[in-house]
Scaffold this motif. Structure first.
Motif: not given
Length: 367
Positions: A5-7, A11-13, A92-93, A351-352
């Motif tokens: 979800q964060r990926f 990308i959109n941000l 970010e992580y 994956v998460n």
């Protein structure tokens, strides 16, 4: 963390060159200008005209406050990459879980240091068709790798030249930060490195050469990286085609270093690079360096990684050091070197989970 979800959210941000804040994670992305010094002897004439390679901006993930920092993490990416999409979640992580700013620095002629035409299908169509005709429709040829493949096929020296320019840029960046001249950092800031793929190779060379003792205390975490050059397998629709890789391999295994003495400046950076080409070249000196690095180097290699195999890391560090400092992992879902955490996987929960597993280890080491 919901990596998949964060990926998509990041990308959109993300917009190259546009600062932004993320209220949900209390982090921000800021951009800083960089001017790479023109060193005429390190580049081919045609490459000196690529303005994007000399003047560019690099992003930094950091806590959304105005304080100055005394620690930083430099993130180095892989070969033939044109955008930061894959690395936004990684950075970010690491930022959130270490509390340190994460600097995403582009390798010469990569990311926004390359012309837009190198990643535009319409601009590349004729070159793609030319290489397909010349190499009998080799299936490793693609829009994604054709620009780099053609450049390497013309002059395999570009691999070293690009590395040399990036190496010089890193020296400049480290000196700017450590002198207190960077607006984000205090004097004598500790800088560690997270390096992926060819970025790990560059980091190994930098730490081994250690110009001005800038890297004496730098810790290095390698992910899908760390191999001796001879064992890398760069044939990929995302990296370079077969003809280009074979040209590259032949040059560095059989030619590089045997040219006339005035071909290259034979300094510590040259020597470090040369030691990392083949396991039998100055093995004792190379393995002694990694042994003396103590606990400053750690990493993770993936069992089904065809580009950077674990055997190549053993050949670079020595079997004993590799066993001590490099973990060999595998994931239960389909993955590749180029896409270790596929956000479109049917097994999103795995994956998460494995993204968090890998990056929690990296963050713990770099914290």
């Amino acid at each position: 963390m919901n990596y998949c979800q964060r990926f998509a959210e990041l990308i959109n941000l993300y917009r190259q060159g546009t600062d932004c804040s993320m209220a949900d994670t209390k982090t921000a992305i800021r951009f800083f200008p960089f001017g790479s010094a023109l060193r005429p002897e390190t580049l081919l004439p045609n490459d000196k005209a690529i303005e994007e390679n000399y003047s560019f901006e690099y992003p930094v993930f950091l806590a959304s406050d105005n304080r100055k920092h005394d620690e930083a993490i430099l993130l180095l990416h892989g070969l033939n990459e044109r955008n930061w999409n894959k690395y936004l979640t990684w950075a970010e992580y690491l930022c959130i879980n270490t509390g340190k700013p994460v600097i995403l620095f582009p390798i010469a002629f990569h990311m926004n240091r390359s012309p837009a035409s190198w990643s535009t299908p319409r601009a590349l169509a004729s070159l793609l068709n030319f290489r397909r005709r010349k190499y009998n429709d080799d299936r490793s040829i693609s829009f994604a790798n054709v620009a780099l493949s053609d450049r390497i096929s013309q002059n395999p020296e570009r691999f070293y030249m690009s590395g040399r320019q990036t190496y010089s840029d890193l020296i400049s960046l480290f000196e700017t930060i450590k002198s207190g001249r960077h607006p984000l950092f205090r004097e004598d800031t500790q800088i560690d490195i997270f390096a992926y793929s060819i970025g790990a190779f560059l980091a190994q060379v930098a730490l081994m050469a250690n110009p001005g003792k800038l890297f004496s205390h730098t810790r290095l975490f390698m992910f899908c990286g760390g191999s001796i050059f001879r064992s890398m397998h760069g044939i990929s629709r995302s990296i370079m085609d077969r003809a280009a890789f074979e040209k590259l391999y032949d040059y560095y295994i059989h030619v590089f270093g045997s040219e006339s003495d005035d071909k290259w400046s034979r300094d510590e950076a040259f020597n470090a690079f040369y030691r990392m080409i083949s396991p039998d070249r100055f093995r004792a000196q190379r393995e002694a360096f990694f042994e003396q690095s103590g606990e400053r180097i750690k990493g993770i290699v993936l069992a089904r990684d065809r580009v950077i195999p674990y055997q190549g890391v053993e050949e670079a560090l020595g079997e004993k050091k590799a066993k001590e400092r490099i973990e060999l992992l595998d994931f239960p879902f389909p993955y590749s070197h180029e896409n270790p955490f596929p956000a479109n996987s049917s097994d999103i929960s795995s994956v998460n989970r494995f993204f968090t597993d890998v990056f929690s280890r990296a963050a713990s080491f770099l914290a």
